[in-house]
Design an enzyme around this catalytic site. Sequence first.
Site: not given
Length: 558
Positions: A73, A75, A107, A303, A383
């Site tokens: 998020k 990034t 984290k 989140f 990815f």
Amino acid sequence: MSHRTDIEIARAARKRPIQEIGARLGIPAEDLIPYGHDKAKVGQGFIASLRDRPDGKLILVTAINPTPAGEGKTTTTVGLGDGLNRIGKRAVVCIREASLGPNFGMKGGAAGGGMAQVVPMEDMNLHFTGDFHAITAAHNLLSAMIDNHIHWGNALDIDQRRVVWRRVMDMNDRALRDVVVSLGGVANGFPRQTGFDITVASEVMAILCLARDLGDLEARLGEIVVAYRRDRTPVRCRDLKADGAMAVLLRDAMQPNLVQTLENTPAFVHGGPFANIAHGCNSVIATTTALKLGEYVVTEAGFGADLGAEKFFDIKCRKAGLTPAAAVIVATVRALKMNGGVARADLGAEDVEAVRRGCPNLGRHVANVKGFGVPVVVAINHFAGDTEAEIEAVRAYAAEQGAEAILCRHWAEGSAGIEDLARKVVELAEGGGGNFAPLYPDAMPLMEKIETIARRIYHAGEVVADKAVREQLRAWEAEGHGHLPVCMAKTPYSFSTDPGLRGAPTGHVVPVREVRLSAGAGFVVAICGEIMTMPGLPRVPAAETIRLNAAGQIEGLF
């Protein structure tokens, strides 16, 4: 992109002097308070002078429910800011500061990753400009003044069994969750049970992030309820005369921090309230200042959209009078596969069916954000192992939900890899299709607000709360707090309160275990399920591999 680590990429950045970054936004050098060469605070006087300027367009970046596979998020927030600048828009990024606790725990940092990072990465993930230390000090000053007041005769008649203000530190330390203070005899005060929360869970943090200016900050600090008397009437921070000194400690911390991305896009990094127990957004003062200075402001909420976006809309936008122009929901093929039941070890293998099984989680978030009247686009954070068939499955599913899904390669390619998303965001923001409204009105009773979020956002079947919780909410309504929004504290990993229940469950039960009043911040916290306000470290904490190398540089931060 090479296999360099985030910290190696950040260290190689071609940063511009911070005065130059300020100048791009029209901030005069004399209104920047530099912290070294690459970070500065923006002066309160300059911020006040912007009041009558028109606002730019506010873009929210949110996500599906997080999994250990990662969503990216921050990034994407950083990459989109760079991408908007690349296509000719004056964009500013607004993100939260990182807590030391997660940095040394599990984290990691909070500055983005790959070619989409905010720098200086080491400073941002460590002490930065000292804001969190100031918040910790202000919070604990109030703690000290409570116990000191009781020690010197307790003129306010505080019931020592009903002191609700705990202490904080910015570290994960499970041993401090429940402690006894004032042991050791008469000179040390009256023993009582209390505990520590992590600094990002402090109401002082939430207040700093919602206050409009220093005057508003001090007024909100004064409203904090710290304890109750034997007759159950509240004792506030201002009753102890602590609000003025706390505001003094927070004076500099209240000023937003200006830094830059790897591509020299201006970035405000300010505040860091927990997203599962507070409202999880960067400061109102940073966001509103950025809106006066940029055409586009890209910000994130912590989140998944069930927590972050809901609180952004229902708490931050409501309280600050903000209207988001568009929202981006970040998803990864890997995370959707996990939502579809694939184990983390098996994520490398192509599994289009698992992607399809996981997509309802994305669909629920798309529908929820649209329910606030905000135009939505889906960002597929790429990815290396993603296959074309898996990506196409996400695109096709999003299209069925009335949202375009755009593949983004900003992690590997920086702004060049996110131009398509930037153009779509501009199209949505300038299309005028939004009709933003919070989920519930101020006047709705507190329990109904909790039930509305549980049913409409989480698709729960019912909310369970015992008699004491319901009576507490009614008592706060009687005291004049009924107009406050509610801040739901629950697991970020599921729409339900069971972190193992992935996908898009319906009909589940939301148990409200406890409610807390944050009268200064201006919300009521509903604690659902098993949520910790002081995390612990994992079996192998990140701290074990963080060190200085022979050149005195930091290694192991990520």
